[in-house]
Design an enzyme around this catalytic site. Structure first.
Site, PDB file in Angstrom:
ATOM      1  N   GLY A  61      23.426 -63.928  12.829  1.00 23.82           N
ATOM      2  CA  GLY A  61      22.501 -63.405  13.827  1.00 23.82           C
ATOM      3  C   GLY A  61      21.704 -64.536  14.460  1.00 23.82           C
ATOM      4  CG  PHE A  62      21.227 -65.490  18.409  1.00 17.46           C
ATOM      5  CD1 PHE A  62      22.514 -65.012  18.508  1.00 17.46           C
ATOM      6  CD2 PHE A  62      20.380 -65.347  19.505  1.00 17.46           C
ATOM      7  CE1 PHE A  62      22.968 -64.409  19.677  1.00 17.46           C
ATOM      8  CE2 PHE A  62      20.815 -64.754  20.677  1.00 17.46           C
ATOM      9  CZ  PHE A  62      22.116 -64.280  20.766  1.00 17.46           C
ATOM     10  N   GLY A  63      18.696 -63.185  16.368  1.00 12.16           N
ATOM     11  CA  GLY A  63      17.637 -62.356  16.957  1.00 12.16           C
ATOM     12  C   GLY A  63      16.298 -62.537  16.268  1.00 12.16           C
ATOM     13  CG  ASN A  64      12.031 -60.195  15.548  1.00 10.19           C
ATOM     14  OD1 ASN A  64      11.873 -59.558  14.509  1.00 10.19           O
ATOM     15  ND2 ASN A  64      11.056 -60.883  16.113  1.00 10.19           N
ATOM     16  CB  VAL A  65      15.678 -60.318  11.435  1.00  3.79           C
ATOM     17  CG1 VAL A  65      15.694 -60.542   9.936  1.00  3.79           C
ATOM     18  CG2 VAL A  65      15.155 -58.917  11.752  1.00  3.79           C
ATOM     19  CB  ALA A  66      18.233 -64.790  12.845  1.00  4.83           C
ATOM     20  CD1 TRP A  67      12.370 -67.835  16.344  1.00  5.40           C
ATOM     21  CD2 TRP A  67      11.097 -66.036  15.900  1.00  5.40           C
ATOM     22  NE1 TRP A  67      11.072 -68.120  16.720  1.00  5.40           N
ATOM     23  CE2 TRP A  67      10.275 -67.031  16.457  1.00  5.40           C
ATOM     24  CE3 TRP A  67      10.524 -64.805  15.540  1.00  5.40           C
ATOM     25  CZ2 TRP A  67       8.908 -66.839  16.658  1.00  5.40           C
ATOM     26  CZ3 TRP A  67       9.173 -64.615  15.741  1.00  5.40           C
ATOM     27  CH2 TRP A  67       8.376 -65.616  16.291  1.00  5.40           C
TER      28      TRP A  67
ATOM     29  CG  ASP B 290      16.429 -51.779  14.271  1.00  2.00           C
ATOM     30  OD1 ASP B 290      15.977 -51.914  13.127  1.00  2.00           O
ATOM     31  OD2 ASP B 290      17.661 -51.851  14.490  1.00  2.00           O
TER      32      ASP B 290
ATOM     33  CE  LYS C 216      16.056 -48.287  12.606  1.00  2.00           C
ATOM     34  NZ  LYS C 216      15.544 -49.397  11.780  1.00  2.00           N
TER      35      LYS C 216
END
Ligand code: GLU
Length: 446
Positions: free
Chosen positions: A237-243, A166, A126
């Site tokens: 959240g509202f980022g890539n994963v949440a999308w 990330d 990471k």
């Protein structure tokens, strides 16, 4: 906890006392390994635990760049190359102001087991920087990424270490970093994943983490004789994963009713449609980091400074940050009738929250199992780069689904074998550990 594990953990605490997130991640894994270690002394004889908590290599470096006013700025960059027993180091890069070495080590440690669970040949790593992308111009981000890669490029490579995105690192940043890698090293290779669709990126990589989470939720529901259709889901959240989560959940007939940001959460009782899902991308690209924008646009309630866990739901999916969901939030969820918690972020639930879920018979899945679809699809991108082919959406999706079903099965099998039937946390930690530990034993004391 097994006495060997307790000894190694105490020693780690004495030497790394300030790395609280890292110690939390290690304690959770060690706790889960009790029966494995009690029943087989070969791990202790080979010194596996002492070695597995020590990164093979930590790189920390200066990242100098100039802002739009031409003012010199300096950030701290990291790459933790944690474990290469089963493959080249693999894991994302996080750009966020609160990134420390402890954050990098906790994420790198989690990544070892997550990558192992995918069944693909990927070690754990990471990296990132304490750079805050909020409010930065496109040119500032470009200059930062170029400076970051100018140093990182000498430590990575397609067969050595393959970073990805990330928090704070998406397709745009991967593009700037790939361009700089190519200039510095003069090699066009699959050295980063999450690349653009015209230069080696895998189709569906952007959606993969969220899609994988929903495939995992569907498997867990199937296991208890239920269907995802009609389920009410609260997410953060509202980022890539949440999308990706919202997109796949909506497609399968579930109703997602919340999103959250650092400013608060929104409640949308109507659920999502294509326009709303696309607007999540607009919000992210704006760099404002405010979920209130959604409430203003779609005229739904916004709760400033609050967390979405006070909303009644069937399934909760924390998809934002480590330790974002504490014991009080867990109690709120239980009160609201929540029956299942699936981590889409890395370590979003505190140990106290997890204990509350388990004590109340809430089905709980840890991020290292449930959110592994992102890195798994990165692994598929590496394969496509190696064979110089590009798979179709159907091919990638079928492989992703198969991998998530495989992880679900491995978790349940390991949990049952080691005396914790139905416990996905124990199952994920044990199954992830066994593969890596076996490789480490077979490769000798290195
Ligand atoms: N950052 C993601 C994770 O936490 C993806 C890593 C990758 O694709 O290498 O798993």
């Amino acid at each position: 906890m097994n006495s060997y594990a307790a000894r190694v953990l105490d020693d780690l605490k004495a030497r790394n006392g300030w790395e609280s997130e890292f110690l939390q991640a290690v304690a959770e894994v060690f706790e889960s390994l009790s029966e494995v270690l009690d029943s087989d002394s070969s791990y202790e004889e080979a010194g596996i635990l002492e070695r597995i908590v020590e990164p093979e290599r930590v790189i920390e470096f200066r990242v100098p760049w100039r802002d739009d006013q031409n003012k010199p700025r300096v950030n701290r960059g990291y790459r933790v190359q944690f474990n290469s027993a089963i493959g080249p180091y693999k894991g994302g890069l996080r750009f966020a102001p609160n990134v420390t070495l402890s954050t990098m080590k906790f994420l790198g440690f989690e990544q070892i087991f997550k990558n192992s669970l995918t069944g693909l040949p990927m070690g754990g790593g990471k990296g990132g920087a304490d750079f805050d992308p909020t409010g930065k111009s496109q040119y500032e981000v470009e200059r930062f990424c170029q400076s970051f890669m100018t140093e990182l490029c000498r430590h990575i490579g397609a067969d050595t270490d393959v970073p990805a995105g990330d928090l704070g690192v998406g397709a745009r940043e991967i593009g700037y970093m790939f361009g700089q890698y190519k200039r510095c090293r003069n090699i066009f290779e699959g050295v980063l994943t999450g690349k653009g669709q015209t230069w080696g990126g895998s189709i569906m990589r952007p959606e993969a983490t969220g899609f994988g989470v929903i495939y995992f939720v569907r498997e867990m529901l199937k296991h208890i004789g239920q269907d995802i259709e009609g389920k009410r889901i609260a997410i953060s959240g509202f980022g890539n994963v949440a999308w990706g989560v919202v997109k796949k959940a909506t497609e399968l007939g579930a109703k997602v009713v919340t999103l959250s940001g650092p400013d608060g959460y929104i409640l949308d009782e109507d659920g999502f449609n294509d326009e709303k899902i696309d607007y999540m991308l607009t919000m992210r690209a704006s760099g404002r980091n405010k979920v209130q924008d959604y409430a203003d646009k779609f005229h739904v309630p916004f709760y400033a400074g609050k967390r979405p866990w006070e909303v009644a739901c069937d399934v909760a999916i924390p998809a934002a940050l480590q330790n974002e969901l504490n014991e009080d939030n867990a109690k709120d969820l239980i009160k609201g009738g929540c029956k299942m918690v699936c981590e889409a972020a890395n370590m979003p639930c505190t140990p106290e929250a997890i204990n509350a879920f388990i004590a109340n018979k809430i089905v709980y899945a840890p991020g290292k199992a449930a959110n592994a679809g992102g890195v798994a699809t990165s692994g598929l991108e590496m394969t496509q780069n190696s064979i110089r082919l590009r798979w179709t959406k159907e091919e990638v999706d079928a492989k992703l689904l198969g991998i998530m079903q495989g992880i679900h099965h491995s978790c349940l099998e390991a949990a049952a074998k080691y005396g914790h039937p139905g416990n996905y946390m124990v199952g994920a930690n044990v199954a992830g550990f066994l593969k890596v530990a076996t490789a480490m034993k077979e490769q000798g004391h290195c």
